[in-house]
Scaffold this motif. Structure first.
Motif, short mmCIF file in Angstrom:
data_model
loop_
_atom_site.label_atom_id
_atom_site.label_comp_id
_atom_site.label_asym_id
_atom_site.label_seq_id
_atom_site.Cartn_x
_atom_site.Cartn_y
_atom_site.Cartn_z
N ASP A 1 0.83 -1.21 0.00
CA ASP A 1 0.00 0.00 0.00
C ASP A 1 0.86 1.26 0.00
N ARG A 2 1.88 1.27 0.83
CA ARG A 2 2.75 2.44 0.95
C ARG A 2 3.48 2.71 -0.37
N SER B 1 1.53 8.93 -6.51
CA SER B 1 1.64 10.36 -6.23
C SER B 1 2.94 10.95 -6.79
N SER C 1 2.63 1.64 -3.47
CA SER C 1 1.69 2.03 -4.52
C SER C 1 1.27 3.48 -4.35
N GLU C 2 1.00 3.87 -3.12
CA GLU C 2 0.61 5.26 -2.85
C GLU C 2 1.72 6.22 -3.28
#
Length: 92
Positions: free
Chosen positions: A78-79, A86, A81-82
């Motif tokens: 998750d980290r 961005s 991909s985020e």
């Protein structure tokens, strides 16, 4: 023979991927259930599209290092991909 033709489609690719992950995992002493294949592929896709293609395998390696040091695979995915989603577009 031995190679997958283009007409095998997605099912053939998935079968080949699953067979590879199982064999490579076994070679490294990992059970197939220990390999978060979908999460790794999702992160690689996000990085390849959001940053730059060569960053995808390096990021998968970084993910493996973090998980090997005790980080939760889902949290790492998750980290990353985020971060990739961005990431600023390169200047043209």
């Amino acid at each position: 023979m031995g190679t997958m033709s283009e007409d095998q489609g997605e099912g053939g690719r998935n079968n080949a991927l699953n067979a590879w992950v199982e064999a490579a995992g076994r070679a490294l002493g990992l059970a197939p259930g220990e390999v978060p294949t979908k999460a790794v592929l999702d992160v690689a896709r996000d990085v390849a599209h959001g940053v730059v293609r060569p960053a995808a395998p390096v990021t998968a390696y970084l993910m493996g290092l973090a998980v090997g040091r005790g980080a939760d695979p889902a949290e790492v995915a998750d980290r990353l991909s985020e971060l990739a989603l961005s990431w600023p577009e390169p200047s043209r």
